[in-house]
Design a protein around this motif. Structure first.
Motif, PDB file in Angstrom:
ATOM      1  N   THR A  30     -16.444  -3.090  -1.141  1.00  0.00           N
ATOM      2  CA  THR A  30     -15.015  -3.218  -0.831  1.00  0.00           C
ATOM      3  C   THR A  30     -14.741  -2.437   0.437  1.00  0.00           C
ATOM      4  N   ASN A  31     -13.842  -2.966   1.236  1.00  0.00           N
ATOM      5  CA  ASN A  31     -13.463  -2.332   2.491  1.00  0.00           C
ATOM      6  C   ASN A  31     -12.107  -1.666   2.309  1.00  0.00           C
ATOM      7  N   PRO A  32     -11.968  -0.358   2.591  1.00  0.00           N
ATOM      8  CA  PRO A  32     -10.665   0.303   2.411  1.00  0.00           C
ATOM      9  C   PRO A  32      -9.547  -0.341   3.208  1.00  0.00           C
ATOM     10  N   SER A  33      -9.888  -1.005   4.301  1.00  0.00           N
ATOM     11  CA  SER A  33      -8.853  -1.659   5.107  1.00  0.00           C
ATOM     12  C   SER A  33      -8.507  -3.049   4.589  1.00  0.00           C
ATOM     13  N   LYS A  58       0.838  -1.209   0.000  1.00  0.00           N
ATOM     14  CA  LYS A  58       0.000   0.000   0.000  1.00  0.00           C
ATOM     15  C   LYS A  58       0.871   1.257   0.000  1.00  0.00           C
ATOM     16  N   LEU A  66      -7.552  -4.359   1.138  1.00  0.00           N
ATOM     17  CA  LEU A  66      -7.246  -4.093  -0.269  1.00  0.00           C
ATOM     18  C   LEU A  66      -7.248  -5.357  -1.108  1.00  0.00           C
ATOM     19  N   ARG A  83      -5.568  -0.931  -5.285  1.00  0.00           N
ATOM     20  CA  ARG A  83      -6.059  -2.120  -4.594  1.00  0.00           C
ATOM     21  C   ARG A  83      -5.391  -3.354  -5.184  1.00  0.00           C
TER      22      ARG A  83
END
Length: 504
Positions: A162-165, A138, A167, A145
């Motif tokens: 999708t969860n930003p935490s 990251k 990827l 992602r």
């Protein structure tokens, strides 16, 4: 002659009588009271097997099947897992198939299920440090992602999230009764997680894993139904096609006997059943980040989390000294080990070593640390554990002049004749280790050792012959003799609230 024939008849009739008598005994022993056919069938070897167990020739029937439309490699041995090459950023279809028999899982009939698709590490050692690996990736690829869904091409998927935490994961709902295809794009390549070696690089394998869940009583998609995965390697655009061609050409050169040891290449890749990924979702709306699994792959990464001296998100600030100067002891508790890691700028690995005591950490070899933390941080951690500090380029000894001391002349004489001030108290010197032979490094180290705000130091001077003040330049520092001794005093600057430092 007649007498002989008569004797033969008597003997024959006697034998027949005896044989009949012997048969009569057999009939009595095997009568209805001794054995019955139902008793024989009740013997263990004739008992019907447990209906819950599969019969011979019958395999477990999975409720779903996932098929990725990408060819498998022909260079895989018969009993090894298939390997599929993918191009970075290219869309690949994963067909979500309902594989249930009539009457199986009626509770999901007419209802939606949730699937989570992940790209994860195949190698067990990398899985242990998944969090650090993904954070490093990251950092090097901000805003990107590892895994995406190509929504315009996908069919039958609902409410994609999708969860930003996370990827490396995408999730969506789908109806098993309808045609469903999810098109995925993998943006990380296998060589991004390998060390740079002489003579080329070998990319690490990944896994594409699909976990499917049904709703529980509260309407949350947490009840696990099925999981399957396959092994992949990801290449730069068109690299997978070249690798597939190379493998095919190599197999064509082998003899017929050698070819028998390898699997044929299939046009599609069937994901095989596996254990669910160790991340139990809480609700569909918000899944926590995947923890490092307790079971799954070579931790040698060029994408390790940047050092805290850089401007990384984990930067701890200048308040932490560059080296704590304290060696960790085998008797250190887990809490003390965590504090030592923080002091020595290994904050990115505190979670990984959360259960390690000092003895546990000291038992790790250099190779272990390189595999866990990557080449750069692994060697740095090994050197810190073994107290292998880099020898400074220049060492000087400095003592701050006390206001109660005698005049400069007396101080110089005292320093030259035993190191005592006018009152007989010995001067206490501090060692200043310079990694860079520049004047700014002298000012910075003096500020650090003597707790002087660096922004208040205007200039650093050296007192020369007849008491003149000579500006300390980079060239002067480069000509300092190693282990030189200096007294220093501070004078207020004329134009502001700053100070000048005078080395004597």
């Amino acid at each position: 002659m007649a007498w002989v024939l008569k004797m033969d008849e008597v003997i024959e009739s006697g034998l027949v009588h005896d044989f009949d008598a012997s048969l009569s005994g057999i009939g009595q022993e095997l009568g209805a009271g001794a054995y019955s056919m139902s008793d024989v069938l009740a013997l263990p070897i004739f008992k019907q097997e447990d209906p819950s167990l599969p019969l011979d020739g019958e395999t477990k029937h999975p409720p779903f099947q996932y098929v990725m439309c990408a060819a498998t490699s022909p260079a895989v041995k018969l009993h090894d897992e298939t390997l599929t090459y993918l191009n970075q950023g290219q869309s690949y279809e994963i067909r979500m198939l309902d594989n249930r028999k009539m009457g199986d899982m009626p509770e999901i009939s007419g209802k939606l299920v949730k699937s989570i698709i992940r790209v994860v590490f195949h190698d067990r050692r990398l899985q242990y440090t998944e969090h650090q690996q993904l954070e490093g990736w990251k950092w090097n690829r901000p805003g990107d992602r590892l895994l995406d869904l190509d929504i315009p091409m996908s069919v039958g998927i609902i409410d994609t999230r999708t969860n930003p935490s996370q990827l490396n994961a995408v999730e969506f709902l789908w109806d098993p009764a309808k045609r469903t295809s999810a098109f995925i794009q993998v943006h990380c390549i296998s060589t991004e997680f390998t060390p740079r070696k002489h003579g080329g690089e070998k990319g690490v394998p990944f896994r594409i894993q699909v976990d499917t869940f049904k709703q529980n009583e509260n309407g949350e998609y947490t009840d696990h139904l099925h999981s399957a995965s396959c092994q992949i390697k990801v290449f730069k655009p068109k690299g997978a096609d070249r690798k597939q061609k190379t493998d095919r050409e190599k197999m064509e050169k082998r003899t017929a006997h050698e070819k028998e040891k390898y699997q044929p290449s299939y046009d599609t890749t069937i994901l095989t059943e596996c254990s669910p990924w160790p991340d139990t979702p809480t609700t569909y709306a918000n899944n926590s980040p995947s923890p490092a699994p307790t079971f799954t792959s070579s931790q040698q990464s060029t994408c390790s989390v940047p050092d805290s001296n850089s401007s990384s998100p984990n930067h701890q600030g200048d308040g932490v000294s560059q080296a704590s100067g304290e060696q960790i002891q085998p008797s250190a508790t887990t809490q003390e080990t965590q504090q030592w890691l923080l002091k020595n700028r290994f904050s990115s690995y505190t979670r990984l070593f959360s259960n390690f005591s000092g003895a546990d950490l000291l038992k790790l070899t250099k190779e272990d640390l390189v595999q866990i933390c990557g080449a750069a941080d692994g060697i740095r951690l090994y050197n810190s554990l073994k107290s292998r500090s880099v020898r400074p380029r220049l060492t000087i000894y400095v003592c701050q002049e006390q206001p109660s001391s005698a005049t400069l002349q007396a101080q110089q004489q005292a320093a030259g004749s035993g190191g005592e001030n006018g009152s007989g108290t010995p001067y206490v010197y501090h060692a200043i280790y310079l990694e860079e032979m520049v004047a700014s490094e002298v000012a910075r180290k003096l500020a650090l050792v003597f707790n002087i705000p660096l922004h208040q130091i205007n200039q650093v001077y050296r007192q020369g012959p007849t008491g003149i003040h000579i500006l300390v330049s980079d060239q002067m520092v480069q000509n300092f003799q190693d282990e030189s001794c200096f007294l220093f005093s501070t004078v207020k600057a004329e134009n502001n609230d700053g100070i000048h430092i005078i080395l004597k």
